[in-house]
Design a protein around this motif. Structure first.
Motif, short mmCIF file in Angstrom:
data_model
loop_
_atom_site.label_atom_id
_atom_site.label_comp_id
_atom_site.label_asym_id
_atom_site.label_seq_id
_atom_site.Cartn_x
_atom_site.Cartn_y
_atom_site.Cartn_z
N PHE A 45 0.82 -1.21 0.00
CA PHE A 45 0.00 0.00 0.00
C PHE A 45 0.86 1.26 0.00
N GLU A 46 0.29 2.31 -0.55
CA GLU A 46 0.90 3.64 -0.53
C GLU A 46 0.00 4.58 0.25
N ASN A 47 0.61 5.41 1.10
CA ASN A 47 -0.14 6.45 1.82
C ASN A 47 -1.38 5.88 2.51
N MET A 48 -1.17 4.89 3.35
CA MET A 48 -2.28 4.22 4.03
C MET A 48 -3.21 5.22 4.72
N ARG A 49 -4.50 5.06 4.50
CA ARG A 49 -5.54 5.83 5.17
C ARG A 49 -6.48 4.82 5.82
N LYS A 52 -10.35 4.87 5.03
CA LYS A 52 -10.69 4.39 3.69
C LYS A 52 -10.48 2.89 3.58
N ASP A 124 -5.84 12.41 -1.05
CA ASP A 124 -5.93 13.01 0.27
C ASP A 124 -4.79 14.02 0.44
N SER A 130 6.05 13.67 3.75
CA SER A 130 5.74 13.11 2.44
C SER A 130 6.51 13.88 1.37
N THR A 200 -1.89 9.97 -2.56
CA THR A 200 -2.85 9.05 -3.16
C THR A 200 -2.72 7.70 -2.46
N PHE A 201 -3.79 7.30 -1.78
CA PHE A 201 -3.82 6.00 -1.12
C PHE A 201 -4.27 4.98 -2.15
N ARG A 202 -3.41 3.98 -2.39
CA ARG A 202 -3.77 2.91 -3.32
C ARG A 202 -3.12 1.61 -2.87
#
Length: 229
Positions: A45-49, A52, A124, A130, A200-202
């Protein structure tokens, strides 16, 4: 006179460190999931939220189960080699549990899982530290998007501002952030005020395992990455 340490109240509700029982619970849950679901995916994962991600888990709770946590505990649960794997070939999954990664156990078809992961994107505000995805610069002049009450706060963030007839005014050009450089706490706050979303969380699928098949998705990985040692 310093306070006595003898009579300090001690709370008994402090959370104990996660110990052996907690780890055994995870191991048992993972092995149970391996029996209950048809396939297993490793994802990064990138930029965990968290909020979401919780939405995704809720959306798929009838067909899938997710695990995030200690890679080492998850590896032990599945087996890290041919000698200790709990199902044939599952040690290959363990070898790809690296860094920020998790497991998805699911009964969904492969095509459906791929579609869901590709479409699951959330933009986000970037957090402190970051890396800025672009340069953001404000030009000298009035900043009419900000009310006059914001002027002291903007000054505290390092912006060269003043009030001119009740309007916040930038007295010189100001660079909020530079592309490719970490965001300072001040830059992160200003970007939020400007409604500029750089994070961007993906989720990315790494591999897929079933009792009959094993497939690696990520570029740069091949069977040599999962050969048993």
């Amino acid at each position: 006179m310093p306070k006595s340490k003898r009579n300090r109240p001690v709370t008994l509700s402090k959370t104990k460190k996660k110990g052996r029982e907690h780890k055994e619970s995870i191991v048992n849950s993972l092995r149970k999931a391996l029996e209950d679901y048809k396939s297993v995916y490793v994802f990064s994962f990138e930029n965990m939220r968290n909020v979401k991600f919780k939405e995704l888990k809720e959306q798929l709770k009838s067909s899938s189960r997710f695990f995030l946590g200690s890679n080492k505990v998850m590896q032990v649960s599945l087996g890290r080699s041919v000698a200790d794997e709990v199902q044939p070939g599952i040690h290959k999954v363990s070898k790809l549990l690296r860094g920020g990664a998790g497991l998805c156990f699911t009964n969904l078809a492969k095509e459906e899982v791929q579609r869901l992961f590709e479409e699951f994107v959330e933009h986000d505000f970037a957090r402190t530290g970051s890396i800025a995805s672009e340069k953001v610069e404000l030009k000298e002049g009035p900043l009419e998007q900000f009310s006059h009450e914001m002027e002291p706060f903007l000054r505290k963030q390092g912006m060269p501002v003043r009030l001119n007839k009740g309007v916040v005014e930038l007295v010189s050009d100001f660079v909020v952030c530079e592309e490719g450089k970490p965001l300072s706490p001040e830059a992160s706050r200003i970007l939020r005020l400007l409604d500029v979303k750089m994070a961007t969380f993906r989720l990315h699928l790494i591999c897929r395992w079933t009792p009959d098949d094993f497939e690696v998705y990520r570029e740069g990985l091949d069977d040599s990455d999962v050969e048993s040692s």
